[in-house]
Design a protein around this motif. Structure first.
Motif: not given
Length: 277
Positions: A120-143
Motif C-alpha cells: 500500500n502506498t499513499s501520500d501519508q504512508s507506505r506499507t511493506l509485507s515481509i516474508s520471514l523464515p523460521f528462526g529470524t531474529e533481526e530485520i533491517e529496513i534502510i531508507g
C-alpha cells in the motif's frame, strides 16, 4: 405429518449447534494467537513516532532507529515457517526518496535479502509485507531520510581546523663586513697661473682688454710712435732677398741669350765651310 417429520429430521440438533459454536470460538482464539496488530513507539532526534505493524507467527520484541545509517532495526521471534510481518511507515517518520520520487526500501533479514513487497502506498504512508523464515531474529529496513525533508534536522559536521604550527624565529647570523681599505687619492697639483696682465705689445699693435690687437689709428706701412704715425722702417734682412732674386733672374736670362748667339754663330760657320768644299 410426514413432511413436517422430514423437515425436523433435516434440522441440526441442539448438540450439533453447540459443537459448531465451540469450534468457531476455538478458531477465533487460535487465530488471535498467531495474527495480531500492534503499535510501537520509536524516538528519532528527540521526536516520538508510532509505527503500526501486523505479525503472522511473528513476535516483535523492539523497534529502534539508527540515525547514522538511516534505518530501522526490528528484533523479532519467528515461530512459523514462513512468518509474515506487515509494517506501515508514516512518511513524516521514515521514507525512501530519490530526487523527489519514491525509491525502494532496502530490507535485510539477518543480513540476507528476503522476499517483500510494498502492498500500500499513499501520500501519508507506505506499507511493506515481509516474508520471514523460521528462526529470524533481526530485520533491517534502510531508507533515505527520517522525518519529512522540511522537518529533518541536518547535523552540521564539525570542522576541525588544523592547528597552525608555530615556527620559532630564526636567529639571523651576524655578518661581519670586511673593513674597506682607505684609498688615498692624490691631490692634483695646480700649476701657478701667471695672472700678470700683459702690458706690452709689438709694433703696429695696441693692448686692449689684456689682448694685443692691430692698431688701426695709422695707415698701412706706418706705425704709431710717440703719438705720431711714421713710416715703418725696413730692415736689410727684408730687402736683401728681393734684390738677390732679381739679379739671379737677370743672370739666367743673359746666359740664355749669350748661348743662343754663340750657337747661331757656330751654325753659320759650319754651313759656310760645307759650301766651300
Amino acid at each position: 405429518m410426514s413432511a413436517q417429520s422430514d423437515r425436523l429430521g433435516r434440522m441440526p440438533s441442539l448438540g450439533s449447534l453447540a459443537k459448531i459454536s465451540v469450534g468457531l470460538i476455538l478458531v477465533a482464539i487460535v487465530s488471535s494467537a498467531f495474527v495480531y496488530a500492534e503499535t510501537s513507539t520509536v524516538v528519532v532526534n528527540g521526536i516520538s513516532y508510532d509505527v503500526d505493524y501486523t505479525g503472522t507467527e511473528v513476535t516483535v520484541s523492539s523497534i529502534t532507529a539508527d540515525a547514522d545509517f538511516v534505518s530501522l532495526i526490528i528484533e523479532v521471534d519467528v515461530t512459523g515457517s514462513p512468518g509474515t510481518l506487515d509494517i506501515t511507515l508514516d512518511r513524516n517518520f521514515f521514507d525512501s526518496v530519490y530526487q523527489g520520487e519514491d525509491d525502494d526500501f532496502i530490507v535485510l533479514v539477518d543480513g540476507d535479502e528476503p522476499e517483500y513487497s510494498e502492498t500500500n502506498t499513499s501520500d501519508q504512508s507506505r506499507t511493506l509485507s515481509i516474508s520471514l523464515p523460521f528462526g529470524t531474529e533481526e530485520i533491517e529496513i534502510i531508507g533515505s531520510q527520517f522525518g519529512s525533508s522540511e522537518d529533518t534536522p541536518v547535523e552540521e559536521e564539525e570542522v576541525t581546523q588544523p592547528e597552525e604550527e608555530v615556527t620559532p624565529p630564526v636567529e639571523e647570523e651576524e655578518v661581519i663586513q670586511p673593513e674597506e681599505e682607505e684609498v688615498t687619492i692624490p691631490t692634483p697639483i695646480e700649476k701657478p697661473v701667471d695672472e700678470k696682465p700683459k702690458t706690452e705689445c709689438g709694433p703696429g699693435t695696441i693692448l686692449k682688454d689684456g689682448v694685443c690687437i692691430l692698431d688701426e689709428r695709422c695707415g698701412p706701412g706706418t706705425v704709431l710712435e710717440d703719438g705720431e704715425c711714421v713710416v715703418e722702417p725696413v730692415t736689410e734682412s727684408e730687402v736683401a732677398p728681393q734684390g738677390l732674386g732679381k739679379q739671379l733672374v737677370i743672370g739666367v736670362v743673359a746666359g740664355f741669350i749669350i748661348a743662343g748667339i754663340v750657337g747661331l754663330v757656330l751654325a753659320i760657320m759650319s754651313k759656310a765651310s760645307k759650301s766651300s768644299k
